[in-house]
Scaffold this active site. Structure first.
Site, PDB file in Angstrom:
ATOM      1  N   ASN A  52      58.116  23.771  48.072  1.00 32.29           N
ATOM      2  CA  ASN A  52      57.667  23.749  49.163  1.00 32.29           C
ATOM      3  C   ASN A  52      56.377  24.238  49.084  1.00 32.29           C
ATOM      4  O   ASN A  52      55.983  25.189  47.839  1.00 32.29           O
ATOM      5  CB  ASN A  52      57.933  24.562  50.447  1.00 32.29           C
ATOM      6  CG  ASN A  52      59.581  24.094  50.976  1.00 32.29           C
ATOM      7  OD1 ASN A  52      59.467  22.835  51.124  1.00 32.29           O
ATOM      8  ND2 ASN A  52      60.294  24.736  51.322  1.00 32.29           N
ATOM      9  N   ARG A 111      64.459  20.322  50.001  1.00 32.92           N
ATOM     10  CA  ARG A 111      64.404  20.517  48.596  1.00 32.92           C
ATOM     11  C   ARG A 111      65.989  20.334  48.086  1.00 32.92           C
ATOM     12  O   ARG A 111      66.215  19.680  46.930  1.00 32.92           O
ATOM     13  CB  ARG A 111      63.965  22.093  48.355  1.00 32.92           C
ATOM     14  CG  ARG A 111      62.299  21.918  48.266  1.00 32.92           C
ATOM     15  CD  ARG A 111      62.162  23.538  48.582  1.00 32.92           C
ATOM     16  NE  ARG A 111      62.511  24.339  49.305  1.00 32.92           N
ATOM     17  CZ  ARG A 111      62.643  25.724  49.315  1.00 32.92           C
ATOM     18  NH1 ARG A 111      62.102  26.292  48.372  1.00 32.92           N
ATOM     19  NH2 ARG A 111      63.254  26.183  50.279  1.00 32.92           N
TER      20      ARG A 111
END
Length: 99
Positions: A38, A20
């Site tokens: 996620n 990320r």
């Protein structure tokens, strides 16, 4: 808004490897907007918006990801403004909570 908006799902070992933060840095460096998060199924989901060439280049780079990732697939489809607007207000690119 000009350009494209794409929704991607990245599969493989993509959680717990800094994916990320990596995708956020790559998007910001290219001037792209969007978000990443996620998912509980172990995938990473993102929406990317900007010029068609910059978005396509980042999607291609997502096939490798950061050094510790092991990507098995990247699914990509067109997205819309509603999906893009899930990012945090006032942010160009957001890292969102896991869903």
């Amino acid at each position: 808004m000009s350009g494209v908006i794409r929704h991607i799902i990245v599969r493989g070992k993509v959680q717990g490897v800094g994916y990320r933060a990596w995708i956020e840095g790559e998007a910001v460096a290219r001037g792209l907007g969007g978000w990443a998060r996620n998912r509980k199924d172990g995938t990473l989901e993102a929406v990317l918006s900007g010029s068609e060439s910059d978005v396509a280049a980042l999607i291609e780079k997502c096939r490798r990801g950061p050094g510790m990732a092991s990507v098995t697939a990247v699914d990509s489809e067109p997205a819309n403004e509603d999906m893009l607007n899930l990012r945090m207000p006032g942010e160009r690119f957001s890292v969102l909570p896991t869903i």
